[in-house]
Structures are given as structure tokens and as C-alpha cells.
Scaffold this motif. Structure first.
Motif, PDB file in Angstrom:
ATOM      1  N   ASP A   1      13.917  16.322 -16.767  1.00  0.00           N
ATOM      2  CA  ASP A   1      15.059  17.141 -17.177  1.00  0.00           C
ATOM      3  C   ASP A   1      14.721  18.622 -16.989  1.00  0.00           C
TER       4      ASP A   1
ATOM      5  N   ALA B   1      13.816   4.819 -21.892  1.00  0.00           N
ATOM      6  CA  ALA B   1      14.813   5.524 -22.689  1.00  0.00           C
ATOM      7  C   ALA B   1      14.256   5.954 -24.051  1.00  0.00           C
ATOM      8  N   GLN B   2      13.325   5.180 -24.592  1.00  0.00           N
ATOM      9  CA  GLN B   2      12.752   5.518 -25.900  1.00  0.00           C
ATOM     10  C   GLN B   2      11.826   6.730 -25.794  1.00  0.00           C
ATOM     11  N   LYS B   3      11.279   6.893 -24.628  1.00  0.00           N
ATOM     12  CA  LYS B   3      10.317   7.973 -24.447  1.00  0.00           C
ATOM     13  C   LYS B   3      11.068   9.239 -24.034  1.00  0.00           C
ATOM     14  N   ALA B   4      10.736  10.353 -24.666  1.00  0.00           N
ATOM     15  CA  ALA B   4      11.393  11.588 -24.285  1.00  0.00           C
ATOM     16  C   ALA B   4      10.964  11.950 -22.866  1.00  0.00           C
ATOM     17  N   ARG B   5      11.942  12.331 -22.039  1.00  0.00           N
ATOM     18  CA  ARG B   5      11.595  12.739 -20.683  1.00  0.00           C
ATOM     19  C   ARG B   5      11.007  14.138 -20.699  1.00  0.00           C
TER      20      ARG B   5
ATOM     21  N   LYS C   1      19.289  17.268 -14.315  1.00  0.00           N
ATOM     22  CA  LYS C   1      18.226  16.276 -14.197  1.00  0.00           C
ATOM     23  C   LYS C   1      17.893  16.022 -12.740  1.00  0.00           C
TER      24      LYS C   1
ATOM     25  N   LEU D   1      10.549  17.963 -19.942  1.00  0.00           N
ATOM     26  CA  LEU D   1      11.533  19.037 -19.788  1.00  0.00           C
ATOM     27  C   LEU D   1      10.846  20.281 -19.235  1.00  0.00           C
TER      28      LEU D   1
ATOM     29  N   ASN E   1      16.818   0.784 -20.391  1.00  0.00           N
ATOM     30  CA  ASN E   1      15.714   1.323 -19.620  1.00  0.00           C
ATOM     31  C   ASN E   1      14.510   1.491 -20.556  1.00  0.00           C
TER      32      ASN E   1
END
Lengths: 264, 637
Positions: free
Chosen positions: B99, B15-19, B94, B21, B12
Motif C-alpha cells: 500500500d 488479509a489478517q496481516k497488515a500490508r 495499492k 505501507l 485471502n
């Protein structure tokens, strides 16, 4: 600031508070991904220095890769490194189930080391998302004389004002990574290019998600051979991080009892 | 090669990017179903670890108890036994949007400290009310405390709608009652949502049983909240956390709480009021291509070096010169108390204000606030779990902000023995910023001129020493009456004396000053300096000012030195109200005069006055006799 920057800044703040407020403090190094991040953050907090001892409480039962990693980076990172041995397994409560007994042995080794160096506090790399009991922890967590944790009566902790006043004889655990998640640890390891033990990456369809003693730690099914793949795997998995750690699962409250008695 | 490509393609891109929170705290009265709601939230968003639901179900069967969603949260043995959540617990789930960290805060009154611990870490709150029981004491208390803790995004879930037959009428009643309460403390809840956690109505999915409800589900409501952002656009506030000398650099380390700084900026350290410029921003990186930053913003933990080697230590608050923090020894606070022993007026505690620590005394408990109906009561003590307004005094200067101006430097905690026992937010209502007083010497290149006549020569010529008789006391206590009568008596006895009176100096010397706390402080400062000049000229200056603040009187004492005599003209408020020579009390009680000493502003009694004249108990003639004797004893040569 992105999420990793915020996490980093908070951890640095915690390190500096503890280093300023508590005399004679040391860091626990389990050689795993979390404590490697913890050392890295300490170097950030203290501008390239780790101004306190870094201690490995050795069960003698770690994977060879872990020992090789330890010896290399203790030197390369310029750590004041201490290795402390755990007592023989025969000296530990025989009534405990096998894996819990191994953990209890580590706890005994830890108590011995604290006694030997008279450490008032230890940095430990536990995280809230690892396990339900750890979710209730404080950043500055006072322990009783024997290292016990009274989760029923913990100090309030708010506005980044940690409990830093203690009656003589109190032992304190400081948790700079408490607010991190497993994905955060990997994303940060990737961003900072922090060295990692190969056991975390998949070989023949299996990898270790969490590293402990080799006789009571088991790999999980995985095809992740890079950090981005690990992160992708974690985003979708529903298997808990410590599922490969036998000691958590021997009874309903096994881990809680271990922690109440001073286990990390 | 082909295999590698397949692998990469399956990753994805996000995926590298922090979601994102968001941290939410869940609060509410005990047994209103918080843990059940959390368990349901997990289950319905598919956030549970594999096998968790099954293992808890199996555990329930083993123990012969019906399954509850609450057991998912209450993972601790002790909690299952007691059936209530003991400590604040965090757990992650999530949604498609982002998140979440859920902080489950216990509703049991005894565990308020854990709720505070939980609320302090959260960006938003979900407050739960039982539809059958309605708004309860803890519902109100928690709403109030969220506000006090600075949590501004609040959604309300009216739970257990299944128990009231999913009736809209019952929901509307609760919504109206609770919205009214929140509004009265200045909170506007974004959403009020009817839910049944047990049955899963309006948690992650809508409700077939409540077609009359058109608003969002709990998940949709949460997704609309925003994470707390660092206070980048405010004035710079950078508390010194430590000073390091690991190598040749002397690094001042800390976290920027608000604003930003860059290399070359001139900084002020408060309360020492030293200044220096930023020489470098220090940072460690393992990368070879790393260049140190030249700018840093709120939220960052940084280190700086200075262009000058000034002595600074932990606790100083760094700012820019133009918008420096307030300096004061006293402040007012709204606080919550968690201590085992009550907070007591007159008792000492340790104040932790950012990284600064110092002993303080509770000067006064102004009022206890009942959070269920917001009524006030008076007491000398604040009991555990109570909220109160208090006045706090330190023995040294503090650097701080009002909470309304800076949420991070406007709050503090109190430590009783070894324990954090309370926290509060700061107000300076009625008190002046002392900064301009401390920094009073603005002119440079000034040298004192030696006088040709010595103090002793003047005293010999006059037959008495010069001095300041500083009358302080409430309006109507008799200061002016006594001052004027004393002046006349002294004149008759051959003294040269002069009365400095409040209204008189405001016509000339202090005509440019109003009645703000800062202007009042400046008014007293000028009178203090003037009185000291009279004293040095060999005269007895008699000042007649309410001068309610210790810090102001201390400054006047410092101006005149040993010849300053503090005379407390004492009368209780009731007596003064009855006398009311200028009709001021009447106006103050009617609200026509704001911040009137003794009515709506504090009077700080002198700690150790040189003389106390109790005009409520003593006739005027006798008071004058005491005063004359005092002057003869202390000033006659």
C-alpha cells in the motif's frame, strides 16, 4: 513493531501531547467504529484511564443499537460521559439540502456544547482516507471563533511538532486517528477485541460501512459477517467509505462546505 | 457448516496481516505535472474508487473544460478554481507489492510550509521535472529541502516527455544537470525516469514511445524503496512527554526515539543529570493473560516507573549513562524559515526540541544559502522560504544530539509568537559538549579544609585584595602585551600579581589537552580554577586567553565569584589580521589552522564586561593607564 503497533504508538503520542499542552479538552464519541478505537487508544495512552470528558452530541436520530451500545460502554469503560442535545431541525438554515441540514444541525449542537463547557479543544476521530477534504487536515487543527476551518492557511506540521501555541479564544481539533485507514481500524478492532455495534456486519446482503443518523445513512451491499470478511471486502472494494452518507453527495462541494463551517 | 467453510476458504490468508505501507511525497516545480502524475498513477494501478473517474469527467463536461487527471487529486473547490494544489493532500493507492500513501506537495513557492509538512511524513520522494522546461528553481529547492528534512530515498520523474517528442537527448541533458546538482548536496537519486503522465508512459506500464529507456517504471521504482525503520540500534533517547499520577503509580510517559531500555537499566535524565533505575515498564491491556513487558524499543510509546522518587518533568531526555546526549547552551543549525516575519539576529523565539521547550536567541545568522546554486550570502535576517545557517543560544542547558548522529533528537523547530516558523538540524561544529564540565566532581568523600588565614587578613597584609582579571578577545587584540605590561606596573606599585598565558599553561598544567572543542573548554576550565586559587591566595591573577565562548567564561566566573573581573580587550578582526604577531591569521586564512577564532570559529563577545579596552582606537600607554586606574579603584585596600 508491525503497522498496527506503529499506528497505535503515533496515536498515543498525539493523545499525550494534546493532554499535556491544552487545558480543558474533551473527546467526541460518535459511537462508531473509529471513535471506539479512539477511546481504546486513550485508555492505552493513559494506562487504563480516560482523563477527560467523552461527549456524545446527540441528534436523537441514531439507531437504537447505537444508543444501547453507548449506555453499556460509557459505564463499562468508566468514562466521564456527557450527552449534549442538538437544537431542533427548524432552527437550522432552511436553504440547505435535507441531509446537509441534518449535518448542520449536528454542527450547531457541537458549537453549543463547546460554548457550554468552554472546551479549548476536542479530540475527533476523523481519518485522512475517509474523504478528500479530510486528507488535507492537520493533527492539531486550529478553528476560528465559530469553529470554522481555514483550509487555505493551515499551520505547518512536521517532525511530530504540533502547533500547541494559540491566541486566546482559538478552538482546536485534535485528530489522533488521522493517519489510520478504514482497514487499519478493523484490523486493530479485531486484534484488540474492541466491542463493535452489530450494524457493521451484513444482514440480508447489506451492512453499514459508516454509521450516522438513521434517516440519512444507508447500508451497502455486502456479505461480510465477521471482521476478517470486512477487511477482505475492503481490500478489493472500489466503493468509497462514505458512499452511504447522503450529506456528502448533494453537491460537488457539499462536504467541504460542511467542514469549513465546523463539521467534523 | 458447508457454507461457513466456503466463506473461510475465500479469505485471502494475507488479509489478517497488515500490508506494508510506504509514504511517498511528490514534489517539483509548479506546473511540472505532479497532480497529473498522481491521477495517472491511480488510474493505471486500478486504485480509483468506482465512478470517480466518470464523475470527474462529467464534472468537466458540465463546466466545459477538458478532462485532466490532476482533477482527481485536486478535489477541493478552491483548487479547481485556482488550478494549483493549495495544501498537502494524502491519498492511498495499492500496487501488488504494498500500500502507498501519496502526499502531494504543492509546488507553488508560497506554499513551501505545506511541502515541508508533506516531506516530513514521507519515507521516500518522487521529484518531478518538466522535460520541456528543464531543471528550475523549485526543482533544486525541493531537492535541497528533502535532504534537509532527512528524506534519503529519491526518484526523479522527467515528465511531459510527449512534449519533447520522447527525445532521449533532452532527457539525458536534464538527467545530467539534475544529478550533478543533487550530488553537490550529497544526494544520489536512485532512479531518473522519463515519463509522460498525460499519456501514461512509464508510470505503471512501460513506454512504446521510448524504447531507448531500459530502467524501471515509476511504480517499479517506488516498490524498490523501503519504509523508514525506527532507530532501534542507536543509543537510547527517550524524551519525557509527561508524568502521570492517575493511581498509586507515578508513571513517566513518552516515546522512545532511538535505542531500547529494559527493567533494571540505570538511566540518566538530561539536562538535570539525575539518575535512577527502571523499576517497571507500564502498559495497559484489556486481556486477562497480559504480562507487562520488561523491554521496550525505539518507536514505542511507553511508560516507566523508577526505583527512586526523583523529580523529573516533561522535556528531560532519558539515556543510558555511557552514551548520554550532548549538553550545551548553544548550537549551530541549518534551518528553513517559514515565518511571516523574517528570522532576525538578536531576536528571541521559543525552541521546541523533542518535548523540551525554552526561549532562545538567535546569536548570529552565519550565512544564507541560495538553494539554486548553493552560493552563500551574509545577512542579519532570514526571510520566509530561505535556508540559512545560524547560531542559537538558550538561557539554560539543553540536551541534544548532532543531526548526523541522531536524526530524531538532532532536529528542532522555532516558534515565533504562536506559530511554528522554522525547523532545523543541529551541528555542534566549533562548540564543546558541556556534559563533562557539569559532571566535573567525580571524586566522593571530599571535605573542604578551613584555612587558618582569612581573606581579609591576606588583603591587609598585601595592601590589596585578591582577584582575577580575565582578559578575553581575539588573537592579536593585545591581551598578552597588555597583561605582561600590567603585571610589571603592578609589581612596581607593590601588588603581587601573576600572568597566566595560553601558551605557557599548555606546556605544563594543560600539556595533555589538544584543540578539540572539548579540550579547549577543559583548558579554560583549568585556567579558571587556577586563577581562582591565585585569587584566594591573595594575588591578582591576570589571564590572557582568547576564551571565545561565554559558557567557558561563565564557568571561570563561577570559580572565582565576585572577585572575577571580565575585561574585554577589543579589536576588530581586520586590525588583528594586520597585526598578526604570531603569523596565525595568515595560516588560518590559508586553511592551515582549522577552527581559528574570528576566521573559521566564532568569538562570542562578552554580554556585560566589567571593562572594555578598545586597542584599535586607544594607544597602548592609555590602555595601561585605564587598567591601572581600574585595579587601584577596585583592589587597593
Amino acid at each position: 513493531m508491525d503497522r498496527l503497533d506503529q499506528l497505535e504508538s503515533q496515536s498515543i503520542y498525539i493523545f499525550r501531547e494534546a493532554f499535556n499542552r491544552i487545558e480543558n479538552i474533551a473527546m467526541l464519541w460518535s459511537l462508531g467504529k473509529d471513535s471506539n478505537v479512539m477511546i481504546w487508544l486513550a485508555r492505552k495512552a493513559f494506562f487504563g484511564h480516560v482523563p477527560f470528558p467523552v461527549m456524545h452530541v446527540d441528534t436523537g436520530k441514531k439507531f437504537p443499537e447505537m444508543y444501547a451500545f453507548r449506555d453499556r460502554y460509557a459505564d463499562e469503560w468508566g468514562l466521564k460521559f456527557l450527552r449534549e442535545e442538538c437544537p431542533p431541525i427548524e432552527e437550522v438554515d432552511q436553504s440547505l439540502p435535507p441531509a446537509a441540514r441534518s449535518a448542520a444541525r449536528k454542527t450547531a449542537g457541537l458549537k453549543k456544547a463547546i460554548e457550554k463547557y468552554q472546551f479549548n479543544a476536542l479530540f475527533a476521530g476523523i481519518r485522512r482516507d475517509e474523504e478528500a477534504t479530510r486528507a488535507k487536515e492537520r493533527v492539531f487543527s486550529p478553528r476560528g471563533q465559530g469553529g470554522q476551518w481555514d483550509f487555505r492557511d493551515q499551520p505547518p506540521e512536521f517532525w511530530d511538532q504540533y502547533k500547541t501555541d494559540f491566541p486566546p479564544g482559538t478552538h482546536i481539533r485534535v485528530h489522533p486517528l488521522l493517519h489510520w485507514t478504514e482497514v487499519d481500524i478493523w484490523a486493530y478492532t479485531q486484534r484488540e477485541q474492541i466491542p463493535t455495534i452489530d450494524l457493521y456486519f451484513a444482514k440480508d446482503g447489506k451492512r453499514y460501512r459508516s454509521l450516522g443518523d438513521k434517516d440519512i445513512t444507508f447500508p451497502v451491499d455486502s456479505t461480510a459477517t465477521t471482521i476478517p470478511e470486512i477487511i477482505e471486502e475492503l481490500r478489493t472494494t472500489k466503493i468509497s467509505e462514505r458512499s452511504g452518507r447522503a450529506m456528502d453527495h448533494e453537491s460537488e462541494d457539499a462536504f467541504e462546505r460542511l467542514r469549513a463551517d465546523g463539521y467534523l | 457448516m458447508g457454507e461457513t467453510n466456503v466463506k473461510l476458504a475465500s479469505i485471502n490468508p494475507d488479509a489478517q496481516k497488515a500490508r506494508d505501507l510506504l509514504r511517498i511525497v511528490i514534489v517539483g516545480h509548479v506546473d511540472h505535472g505532479k497532480s497529473t502524475l498522481v491521477g495517472r498513477l491511480f488510474h493505471d494501478t486500478g486504485s480509483l474508487p468506482d465512478g470517480k473517474y466518470e464523475s470527474i469527467k462529467a464534472m468537466c463536461e458540465r463546466r466545459g473544460v477538458p478532462f485532466e487527471y490532476a482533477f482527481l487529486m485536486d478535489a477541493l473547490q478552491a483548487e479547481r478554481d485556482q488550478g494549483i494544489t493549495i495544501d498537502t493532500s494524502q491519498i492511498w493507492f495499492k500496487t501488488e507489492a504494498r500500500d502507498y500513501t501519496i502526499i502531494d506537495a504543492p509546488g507553488h513557492k508560497e506554499f513551501l510550509k505545506n511541502m515541508i509538512t508533506g516531506a516530513a511524513q514521507s519515507d521516500a520522494a518522487l521529484l518531478i521535472i518538466d522535460a520541456a522546461e528543464g531543471v528550475r528553481e523549485q526543482s533544486r529547492r525541493h531537492g535541497y529541502l528533502l535532504h534537509l528534512m532527512g528524506v534519503r530515498q529519491v526518484a526523479v520523474a522527467v515528465n511531459k516527455m510527449d512534449l519533447v517528442g520522447y527525445e532521449q537527448e533532452q532527457f539525458d541533458l536534464i538527467e545530467e544537470e539534475y544529478r550533478d546538482y543533487l550530488r553537490s548536496i550529497g544526494v544520489e537519486p536512485t532512479f531518473v525516469i522519463p515519463v509522460s503522465a498525460r499519456e501514461g508512459d512509464n508510470i505503471a506500464n512501460g513506454s512504446k514511445s521510448m524504447p531507448w529507456y531500459k530502467g524501471p517504471t515509476v511504480v517499479k521504482a517506488l516498490d524498490s524503496f523501503l519504509p523508514n525503520a525506527p532507530l532501534v540500534d542507536q543509543s537510547l533517547r527517550f524524551p519525557v512527554q509527561d508524568v502521570y499520577k492517575f493511581d498509586q503509580r507515578r508513571i513517566i510517559a513518552g516515546r522512545i526515539e532511538s535505542g531500547s531500555l529494559k527493567v533494571g537499566d540505570k538511566l540518566v535524565f538530561s539536562p538535570s543529570n539525575k539518575t535512577a533505575k527502571v523499576q517497571s515498564i507500564e502498559s495497559w491491556s484489556a486481556r486477562d493473560d497480559f504480562t507487562p513487558p520488561t523491554e521496550a524499543v525505539a518507536g514505542e510509546s511507553i511508560g516507566i516507573t523508577l526505583d527512586e522518587q526523583i523529580f523529573v518533568e516533561r522535556g528531560e531526555l532519558i539515556s543510558h549513562e555511557e552514551d548520554a546526549p550532548i549538553e550545551t547552551e548553544v548550537f549551530r543549525a541549518r534551518l528553513f524559515w517559514l515565518g511571516h516575519d523574517p528570522l532576525t539576529a538578536g531576536k528571541s523565539y521559543k525552541l521546541k526540541l523533542g518535548t523540551f521547550e525554552t526561549p532562545v536567541t538567535v546569536q548570529k545568522v552565519d550565512r544564507i544559502i541560495d538553494t539554486s546554486d548553493l552560493s552563500n550570502s551574509e545577512s542579519e535576517q532570514v526571510e520566509r522560504n530561505q535556508v540559512a545557517e545560524v547560531t542559537i543560544r538558550a538561557r539554560r542547558m539543553l540536551a541534544l544530539d548532532e543531526f548526523t548522529n541522531n536524526g530524531r533528537t538532532g532536529r528542532f523547530v522555532l516558534v515565533d509568537n504562536y506559530d511554528i516558523a522554522g525547523g532545523g538540524i543541529i551541528s555542534m561544529e566549533g562548540y564543546a559538549d558541556q556534559r563533562s564540565m557539569i559532571m566535573a566532581t567525580k571524586s566522593t568523600n571530599i571535605t573542604r579544609v578551613e584555612h587558618g588565614v582569612s581573606i581579609e587578613e591576606r588583603a591587609r597584609r598585601n595592601g590589596h585584595k585578591g582577584g582575577v582579571l580575565w582578559f578575553t578577545g581575539l588573537s592579536g587584540a593585545g591581551k598578552s602585551t597588555l597583561a605582561v605590561a600590567l603585571e610589571k606596573l603592578l609589581f612596581e606599585k607593590g601588588y603581587s600579581s601573576y600572568v597566566l598565558d595560553g601558551d605557557n599553561v599548555r606546556h605544563g598544567l594543560n600539556a595533555n589537552l589538544g584543540f578539540s572543542p572539548e579540550d579547549r573548554a577543559e583548558n579554560i576550565r583549568r585556567v579558571g580554577e587556577t586563577a581562582a586559587l591565585f585569587q584566594r591566595a591573595g594575588m591578582l591573577a591576570i589571564t590572557s586567553f582568547i576564551s571565545p565562548y561565554r559558557s567557558d567564561r561563565d564557568r571561570a566566573r563561577a570559580a572565582a565569584g565576585d572577585s572575577f573581573h571580565e575585561i574585554y580587550v577589543k579589536a576588530d578582526v581586520e586590525t588583528c589580521k594586520q597585526r598578526d604577531p604570531k603569523g596565525l591569521y595568515k595560516k588560518a586564512i590559508a586553511g592551515e589552522i582549522k577552527e581559528f577564532t574570528g576566521i573559521s570559529a566564532p568569538y562570542e563577545e562578552p554580554d556585560s564586561p566589567n571593562l572594555v579596552i578598545d586597542t584599535a582606537e586607544t594607544p597602548l600607554e592609555e590602555c595601561l593607564e585605564i587598567l591601572i586606574n581600574y585595579v587601584e579603584r577596585n583592589f587597593r585596600v
